[in-house]
Design a protein around this motif. Structure first.
Motif, PDB file in Angstrom:
ATOM      1  N   ASN A 190      -8.935  -1.242 -14.205  1.00  0.00           N
ATOM      2  CA  ASN A 190      -8.951  -0.980 -12.770  1.00  0.00           C
ATOM      3  C   ASN A 190      -8.304   0.376 -12.513  1.00  0.00           C
ATOM      4  O   ASN A 190      -7.136   0.591 -12.829  1.00  0.00           O
ATOM      5  CB  ASN A 190      -8.190  -2.084 -12.031  1.00  0.00           C
ATOM      6  CG  ASN A 190      -8.367  -1.993 -10.528  1.00  0.00           C
ATOM      7  OD1 ASN A 190      -8.914  -1.021 -10.007  1.00  0.00           O
ATOM      8  ND2 ASN A 190      -7.910  -3.012  -9.819  1.00  0.00           N
ATOM      9  N   LYS A 191      -9.077   1.307 -11.942  1.00  0.00           N
ATOM     10  CA  LYS A 191      -8.563   2.652 -11.678  1.00  0.00           C
ATOM     11  C   LYS A 191      -7.846   2.737 -10.331  1.00  0.00           C
ATOM     12  O   LYS A 191      -7.545   3.826  -9.856  1.00  0.00           O
ATOM     13  CB  LYS A 191      -9.727   3.650 -11.708  1.00  0.00           C
ATOM     14  CG  LYS A 191     -10.438   3.699 -13.049  1.00  0.00           C
ATOM     15  CD  LYS A 191     -11.691   4.550 -12.995  1.00  0.00           C
ATOM     16  CE  LYS A 191     -11.375   5.997 -12.768  1.00  0.00           C
ATOM     17  NZ  LYS A 191     -12.590   6.850 -12.809  1.00  0.00           N
ATOM     18  N   LYS A 192      -7.539   1.592  -9.751  1.00  0.00           N
ATOM     19  CA  LYS A 192      -6.927   1.558  -8.425  1.00  0.00           C
ATOM     20  C   LYS A 192      -5.570   2.246  -8.404  1.00  0.00           C
ATOM     21  O   LYS A 192      -5.191   2.869  -7.411  1.00  0.00           O
ATOM     22  CB  LYS A 192      -6.795   0.097  -7.983  1.00  0.00           C
ATOM     23  CG  LYS A 192      -6.047  -0.116  -6.686  1.00  0.00           C
ATOM     24  CD  LYS A 192      -5.947  -1.600  -6.378  1.00  0.00           C
ATOM     25  CE  LYS A 192      -5.139  -1.850  -5.118  1.00  0.00           C
ATOM     26  NZ  LYS A 192      -5.015  -3.304  -4.824  1.00  0.00           N
ATOM     27  N   TYR A 193      -4.830   2.145  -9.520  1.00  0.00           N
ATOM     28  CA  TYR A 193      -3.454   2.638  -9.536  1.00  0.00           C
ATOM     29  C   TYR A 193      -3.322   4.020 -10.168  1.00  0.00           C
ATOM     30  O   TYR A 193      -2.220   4.444 -10.500  1.00  0.00           O
ATOM     31  CB  TYR A 193      -2.565   1.640 -10.289  1.00  0.00           C
ATOM     32  CG  TYR A 193      -2.631   0.250  -9.710  1.00  0.00           C
ATOM     33  CD1 TYR A 193      -1.993  -0.052  -8.520  1.00  0.00           C
ATOM     34  CD2 TYR A 193      -3.362  -0.747 -10.346  1.00  0.00           C
ATOM     35  CE1 TYR A 193      -2.068  -1.324  -7.975  1.00  0.00           C
ATOM     36  CE2 TYR A 193      -3.441  -2.024  -9.809  1.00  0.00           C
ATOM     37  CZ  TYR A 193      -2.796  -2.301  -8.620  1.00  0.00           C
ATOM     38  OH  TYR A 193      -2.877  -3.557  -8.079  1.00  0.00           O
ATOM     39  N   GLN A 194      -4.433   4.708 -10.328  1.00  0.00           N
ATOM     40  CA  GLN A 194      -4.383   6.026 -10.954  1.00  0.00           C
ATOM     41  C   GLN A 194      -3.538   7.003 -10.143  1.00  0.00           C
ATOM     42  O   GLN A 194      -2.820   7.825 -10.702  1.00  0.00           O
ATOM     43  CB  GLN A 194      -5.805   6.567 -11.125  1.00  0.00           C
ATOM     44  CG  GLN A 194      -5.889   7.815 -11.977  1.00  0.00           C
ATOM     45  CD  GLN A 194      -7.322   8.194 -12.288  1.00  0.00           C
ATOM     46  OE1 GLN A 194      -8.259   7.664 -11.696  1.00  0.00           O
ATOM     47  NE2 GLN A 194      -7.511   9.108 -13.222  1.00  0.00           N
ATOM     48  N   SER A 210       0.842  -1.189   0.000  1.00  0.00           N
ATOM     49  CA  SER A 210       0.000   0.000   0.000  1.00  0.00           C
ATOM     50  C   SER A 210       0.878   1.240   0.000  1.00  0.00           C
ATOM     51  O   SER A 210       2.070   1.193   0.303  1.00  0.00           O
ATOM     52  CB  SER A 210      -0.908   0.009   1.232  1.00  0.00           C
ATOM     53  OG  SER A 210      -0.129   0.129   2.410  1.00  0.00           O
ATOM     54  N   LYS A 211       0.255   2.378  -0.335  1.00  0.00           N
ATOM     55  CA  LYS A 211       1.013   3.621  -0.419  1.00  0.00           C
ATOM     56  C   LYS A 211       1.597   4.000   0.936  1.00  0.00           C
ATOM     57  O   LYS A 211       2.732   4.452   1.039  1.00  0.00           O
ATOM     58  CB  LYS A 211       0.088   4.726  -0.938  1.00  0.00           C
ATOM     59  CG  LYS A 211       0.795   6.015  -1.280  1.00  0.00           C
ATOM     60  CD  LYS A 211      -0.174   6.988  -1.921  1.00  0.00           C
ATOM     61  CE  LYS A 211       0.538   8.276  -2.306  1.00  0.00           C
ATOM     62  NZ  LYS A 211      -0.371   9.246  -2.939  1.00  0.00           N
ATOM     63  N   TYR A 235      -1.666  -1.785 -15.884  1.00  0.00           N
ATOM     64  CA  TYR A 235      -2.424  -0.528 -15.890  1.00  0.00           C
ATOM     65  C   TYR A 235      -1.763   0.500 -16.812  1.00  0.00           C
ATOM     66  O   TYR A 235      -2.438   1.190 -17.589  1.00  0.00           O
ATOM     67  CB  TYR A 235      -2.508   0.022 -14.468  1.00  0.00           C
ATOM     68  CG  TYR A 235      -3.177   1.372 -14.366  1.00  0.00           C
ATOM     69  CD1 TYR A 235      -4.546   1.475 -14.187  1.00  0.00           C
ATOM     70  CD2 TYR A 235      -2.430   2.549 -14.460  1.00  0.00           C
ATOM     71  CE1 TYR A 235      -5.168   2.713 -14.101  1.00  0.00           C
ATOM     72  CE2 TYR A 235      -3.040   3.791 -14.378  1.00  0.00           C
ATOM     73  CZ  TYR A 235      -4.405   3.865 -14.196  1.00  0.00           C
ATOM     74  OH  TYR A 235      -5.007   5.090 -14.117  1.00  0.00           O
ATOM     75  N   TYR A 258     -11.252   5.992 -19.151  1.00  0.00           N
ATOM     76  CA  TYR A 258     -11.994   4.855 -18.588  1.00  0.00           C
ATOM     77  C   TYR A 258     -13.293   4.637 -19.363  1.00  0.00           C
ATOM     78  O   TYR A 258     -13.661   3.503 -19.684  1.00  0.00           O
ATOM     79  CB  TYR A 258     -12.273   5.135 -17.111  1.00  0.00           C
ATOM     80  CG  TYR A 258     -12.996   4.023 -16.386  1.00  0.00           C
ATOM     81  CD1 TYR A 258     -12.318   2.881 -15.977  1.00  0.00           C
ATOM     82  CD2 TYR A 258     -14.357   4.125 -16.103  1.00  0.00           C
ATOM     83  CE1 TYR A 258     -12.980   1.861 -15.316  1.00  0.00           C
ATOM     84  CE2 TYR A 258     -15.022   3.116 -15.444  1.00  0.00           C
ATOM     85  CZ  TYR A 258     -14.336   1.987 -15.046  1.00  0.00           C
ATOM     86  OH  TYR A 258     -14.995   0.973 -14.395  1.00  0.00           O
ATOM     87  N   ALA A 277      -1.324   5.941  -7.742  1.00  0.00           N
ATOM     88  CA  ALA A 277      -0.274   5.156  -7.089  1.00  0.00           C
ATOM     89  C   ALA A 277       1.064   5.886  -7.170  1.00  0.00           C
ATOM     90  O   ALA A 277       1.238   6.840  -7.934  1.00  0.00           O
ATOM     91  CB  ALA A 277      -0.166   3.780  -7.743  1.00  0.00           C
ATOM     92  N   GLU A 323       0.822  -5.606 -11.672  1.00  0.00           N
ATOM     93  CA  GLU A 323      -0.489  -4.961 -11.796  1.00  0.00           C
ATOM     94  C   GLU A 323      -0.355  -3.529 -12.307  1.00  0.00           C
ATOM     95  O   GLU A 323      -1.168  -3.059 -13.110  1.00  0.00           O
ATOM     96  CB  GLU A 323      -1.208  -4.964 -10.439  1.00  0.00           C
ATOM     97  CG  GLU A 323      -1.570  -6.349  -9.924  1.00  0.00           C
ATOM     98  CD  GLU A 323      -0.417  -6.989  -9.166  1.00  0.00           C
ATOM     99  OE1 GLU A 323       0.694  -6.413  -9.182  1.00  0.00           O
ATOM    100  OE2 GLU A 323      -0.632  -8.060  -8.564  1.00  0.00           O
TER     101      GLU A 323
END
Length: 544
Positions: A225-229, A12-13, A245, A213, A231, A241
């Motif tokens: 997956n926009k999770k790493y936008q 995690s960040k 992305y 997106y 990051a 992952e």
């Protein structure tokens, strides 16, 4: 060659900050060209200018070096042609991926890009642990290969990309290039000529959603997956992952580019098609007389309206390319920050305003020295907590805030600011807009409305010296008119009787000469001719 994409669990960040970044030096410390955070005006970094029409001037380094070329640019006719059938994109899994992290790999990339006519480009940026921010990754896709450039590793070697990015015969496809263009100028001295921004195309198509997106879902039926936008893209090696992305940001851009050109053209190939709610949602209606329902099927030969619509995207994208990186002054940044607080409804007395400005200046100074973002040094939330209480004791300053590492290190300076703020005579805080509206509503019921003063008569030009054009304008004007004798002396103006008013009549001038012989008045009772004195000037006055 190792790609640096070995699979491992993605931290995690927060854990990454705690376990790695606090221990490892910042990547920008390894750059040959050191980052400076001074407030001097930005000057371009170009050492040479490929594809130039106007020679590079080192004396005017504060201007856009490709301004002349961009204003002269117009896309070649081959780029305006619409493909009858757009080849379907290759899956990510079956497309080669090349990681560019050495000068040898970069030279291979450059040779490949110079042989292309269309490429997709995107950047990954980090702004938390750097004062101005740094570009951590650059993704470039051709129709056969995906490239990921480690910009942190090749920071001082990327300017030769201007041979590609400034080539007017190569289309560079970006999605929302406003920030990307600025980052390329600031970090690498790279400029863009011949840009097709899919965000500009989505605006012309009338889509309510214009992000990548949505475009991936609409044109490619791909869900990312926009999770790493947001990051931290400084991580090395990159987790698998995040690699996936990053590839998806450019892998589909060429296909989307061709499909959007089809849609831009098809809106006009059968006349002016109205934009329906379905189109705004991203599902354009198919014309009824099209032979095939497939969006990649054959279309009517290009017409002028369709070409103009496609060409408009290039014109709008050129405006994006003309943007220039500029360093803001401290006063400009504080004014913008204070305006944002006002929009949120925040109000401060004079003590708090003084403390806010001084702490803002302290935060900016520390961020510049340590190459940290101002937000990382002290968040807006912590800043407002400090000025809202203004504790007298230094140890009490740390109580209402969180993550006070830099505050603890500079506690004496902050305490001195608070002491000076407390010494200022306090004044009542300004009344909020809501309170003003309430008071205004209450007083409106008690105080009667004030009558407006009568409007002054507006003079029309002297008819005797007017032209026929002015006479025609007067003919079309329906108003209350009175005739006034202007030949009398000024002291007699008050004594003379007011002229007779003709309500709602139309004045028609039969002839316009230096002297008016008669005026024809048309009213409900009929047409009446009234003589005018030849020796006197006549003027019309609008009483409305």
């Amino acid at each position: 060659m190792a790609t640096g994409f070995e699979r491992h669990s993605f931290p995690s960040k927060q854990k990454y900050f705690k376990n790695q970044l606090e221990e490892k030096p910042k990547p920008q410390l390894n750059f040959k060209e050191k980052i400076t955070n001074d407030s001097k005006p930005f000057r371009h970094k170009l050492k040479e200018k490929p594809h130039c029409l106007n020679p590079l001037s080192m004396e005017q380094r504060d201007r856009h070096p490709y301004e002349f070329e961009l204003k002269k640019f117009s896309p070649d006719s081959t780029f305006l042609k619409i493909k009858h059938e757009v080849p379907h994109f290759q899956p990510v899994s079956s497309t080669p991926l090349i990681m560019v992290d050495t000068t040898e790999a970069f030279e291979h990339l450059l040779r490949d890009l110079l042989s292309q006519t269309v490429i997709g480009v995107d950047l990954e940026h980090h702004s938390d642990r750097s004062y101005r921010g740094i570009t951590c990754l650059m993704q470039i896709s051709t129709d056969k290969t995906d490239y990921i450039i480690d910009t942190l590793q090749l920071w001082d070697h990327l300017q030769p990309l201007n041979k590609v990015f400034c080539d007017p015969n190569i289309v560079k496809i970006f999605q929302g290039a406003d920030s990307d263009v600025i980052w390329l100028q600031r970090d690498f001295g790279i400029y863009v000529v011949n840009l097709f921004d899919t965000l500009q195309a989505a605006s012309l198509l009338g889509f309510q959603k214009k992000g990548l997106y949505f475009l991936l879902q609409h044109y490619c039926q791909v869900h990312v997956n926009k999770k790493y936008q947001l990051a931290d893209w400084r991580i090395r090696p990159l987790p698998q992952e995040m690699v996936k992305y990053a590839r998806e940001d450019t892998h589909y851009l060429i296909y989307i580019y061709e499909r959007m050109k089809q849609d831009l053209y098809s809106r006009h190939c059968l006349g002016d098609v109205k934009i329906t709610p379905e189109m705004k949602k991203g599902t354009p209606e198919e014309p009824k007389d099209r032979k095939s329902k497939s969006k990649s099927s054959q279309i009517t030969p290009v017409n002028e309206k369709g070409v103009n619509q496609v060409l408009q995207v290039w014109n709008n994208s050129r405006s994006v390319c003309l943007k220039q990186y500029r360093i803001q002054t401290l006063e400009e940044m504080y004014s913008k920050f204070y305006s944002s607080l006002n929009k949120e409804g925040k109000k401060f007395n004079n003590q708090q305003s003084y403390a806010l400005q001084e702490i803002f200046s302290w935060r900016d100074r520390v961020a510049r020295e340590l190459d940290e973002s101002p937000h990382y040094v002290m968040t807006k939330f912590n800043m407002l907590n400090i000025i809202s209480q203004l504790h007298n004791q230094p140890e009490n300053i740390l109580q209402p805030i969180s993550r006070h590492r830099f505050v603890h290190q500079h506690l004496p300076q902050l305490h001195e600011v608070i002491v000076k703020a407390k010494a200022i005579a306090i004044q009542s805080s300004p009344i909020s807009k809501k309170q003003t509206k309430k008071r205004g509503a209450a007083s409106a019921t008690a105080v009667p409305p004030v009558s407006r003063p009568p409007m002054k008569k507006r003079k029309i030009d002297n008819v005797a010296s007017s032209t026929i054009t002015k006479a025609r304008l007067i003919q079309q004007k329906i108003s209350k008119v009175e005739m006034i004798d202007l030949s009398c002396e000024p002291n007699q103006m008050k004594e003379r009787r007011p002229a007779k008013k003709i309500n709602t009549c139309k004045v028609v001038l039969t002839d316009v000469v230096q002297k008016i012989d008669a005026v024809v008045v048309k009213s409900s009772s009929g047409i009446e001719t009234r003589p005018a004195r030849k020796s006197r000037k006549v003027q019309l006055i609008d009483l409305t």
